[in-house]
Scaffold this motif. Sequence first.
Motif, short mmCIF file in Angstrom:
data_model
loop_
_atom_site.label_atom_id
_atom_site.label_comp_id
_atom_site.label_asym_id
_atom_site.label_seq_id
_atom_site.Cartn_x
_atom_site.Cartn_y
_atom_site.Cartn_z
N PHE A 5 0.84 -1.20 0.00
CA PHE A 5 0.00 0.00 0.00
C PHE A 5 0.88 1.26 0.00
O PHE A 5 0.58 2.23 -0.70
CB PHE A 5 -0.93 0.00 1.21
CG PHE A 5 -1.80 1.23 1.30
CD1 PHE A 5 -2.87 1.42 0.46
CD2 PHE A 5 -1.51 2.24 2.24
CE1 PHE A 5 -3.65 2.57 0.52
CE2 PHE A 5 -2.29 3.38 2.32
CZ PHE A 5 -3.36 3.54 1.46
N TYR A 8 2.34 1.71 -3.47
CA TYR A 8 1.29 2.16 -4.39
C TYR A 8 0.96 3.64 -4.15
O TYR A 8 0.81 4.42 -5.08
CB TYR A 8 0.04 1.31 -4.21
CG TYR A 8 -1.11 1.74 -5.10
CD1 TYR A 8 -1.14 1.39 -6.45
CD2 TYR A 8 -2.14 2.52 -4.60
CE1 TYR A 8 -2.18 1.80 -7.28
CE2 TYR A 8 -3.19 2.95 -5.41
CZ TYR A 8 -3.20 2.58 -6.75
OH TYR A 8 -4.22 3.01 -7.56
N THR A 9 0.90 4.02 -2.88
CA THR A 9 0.62 5.43 -2.55
C THR A 9 1.73 6.33 -3.07
O THR A 9 1.46 7.42 -3.63
CB THR A 9 0.48 5.58 -1.03
OG1 THR A 9 -0.57 4.74 -0.56
CG2 THR A 9 0.18 7.03 -0.65
N TYR A 10 2.97 5.89 -2.90
CA TYR A 10 4.09 6.70 -3.41
C TYR A 10 3.99 6.87 -4.92
O TYR A 10 4.21 7.96 -5.46
CB TYR A 10 5.42 6.04 -3.04
CG TYR A 10 6.62 6.84 -3.49
CD1 TYR A 10 7.07 7.94 -2.75
CD2 TYR A 10 7.27 6.55 -4.69
CE1 TYR A 10 8.14 8.70 -3.18
CE2 TYR A 10 8.35 7.31 -5.12
CZ TYR A 10 8.78 8.37 -4.36
OH TYR A 10 9.85 9.12 -4.80
N GLN A 12 1.31 6.94 -6.74
CA GLN A 12 0.26 7.91 -7.04
C GLN A 12 0.71 9.35 -6.72
O GLN A 12 0.37 10.29 -7.46
CB GLN A 12 -1.00 7.58 -6.24
CG GLN A 12 -1.61 6.22 -6.57
CD GLN A 12 -1.79 6.02 -8.07
OE1 GLN A 12 -2.31 6.89 -8.78
NE2 GLN A 12 -1.36 4.85 -8.56
N LEU A 13 1.50 9.51 -5.67
CA LEU A 13 2.02 10.83 -5.34
C LEU A 13 2.97 11.35 -6.43
O LEU A 13 2.98 12.54 -6.74
CB LEU A 13 2.74 10.79 -3.99
CG LEU A 13 1.84 10.60 -2.76
CD1 LEU A 13 2.68 10.39 -1.51
CD2 LEU A 13 0.91 11.80 -2.58
#
Length: 408
Positions: A5, A8-10, A12-13
């Motif tokens: 997670f 994945y968040t990185y 998107q950032l």
Amino acid sequence: MLYNFGIYTYKQLVNIASFRNPKARKMKQGHKEVFHYLAQNADPEGGYIWIHASSLGEFEQGRPIIEAIKAHYPEQKIAITFFSPSGYEVRKNYPKADLICYLPFDLPNNVNRFLNILKPKQAIFIKYEFWGNYLNALAKRNIPTYIISAIFRPSQIFFRPYGSYFRKILQNFEHLYVQDENSKKLLKGIGITKVSVTGDTRFDRVLEIRSQAKELPLIEQFSKGNFTLIAGSSWPKDEEIFIDYFNRHPEMKLIIAPHEIHEEHIQFILSRLNRTAIRYTQANEKNVQEADCIIIDCFGLLSSIYRYGQVAYVGGGFGAGIHNVPEAAVYGIPVIFGPNHKKFKEAKELIIAGGGFSISKSEDFTLLMDRLLENKEFLSKAGITAGQYIQNNSGASKKILKELYPEI
């Protein structure tokens, strides 16, 4: 799940940041193209030695190993991946590698797809890179994996109570080649014993760079017979300090190689200078004689420019961290840098030896530069000490190569 997670968040950032940030935009584009590039260029039989470097500095650390492998095994296929655009953009045409691309984000589908294409026979990570999914997958596929020039500190997640996942992924390395005894002791404390203290390959690389330094006639003409400060990889906070001093000292000259050479940054530098300055790309035999300062507005020259100075200032110490201190010290000149150097073993050791100096404010820089300008004995001793420190710490590449490839 938490690790995936986070990755994945990185990702998107990075996508969000790409709308405004040029580096994020390059990273996004590079990741978009990586599998197409591999499909077009990778040998279907695989068999690569895969070497991963986060950025340009780590690549330079690994370069002596890469070039020794290629010299001894010219037919051996080598794949190099980067995490940062600052590494990929500068070295994407490096001739010793068969494949060069970004490392796909460390998500399970990316990892399996990447390894299925590359089919590496061996993987080498440089200094800091610990990607959990890649390391787990390499171990499952029985691909020998190593890390070189690694350095560990008590503050890292491996040594925290909540770092159990990261401690486990360290078990995937066949062997860890670390810079110092303290790293070995820390690893032993968490049950990692396949460790050798071999030092930092960066010292070998800067000695190679010095031996291959470019002749730069205009820089030589500018600096000859003058006390010249070389400011490398500088940022605005660094520039505020050394330009203010330079403006008040007509007895010295200045060469600035800023970390970023876009027009806005160059205009910032010019706005602070009260003495005659020219850009390197506009310099000629006539105007270089009339100038007090040269701004290096192109890449690839800094490592050769340090040879023409009496003192070096290495930037980044008022931001995320200092840049390449050994690159300057190898020429036997004292090196000055800002306060954010605690994570840089070579900087701390150079200070202890007497060849490096940390400053925290303008007043520190003024006192130090006054002494270097006025006391030739102090200047000479500090420079000799800096050069000797590099020589004394060389040899890591040979130690690693002897273990990994005894026949080299």
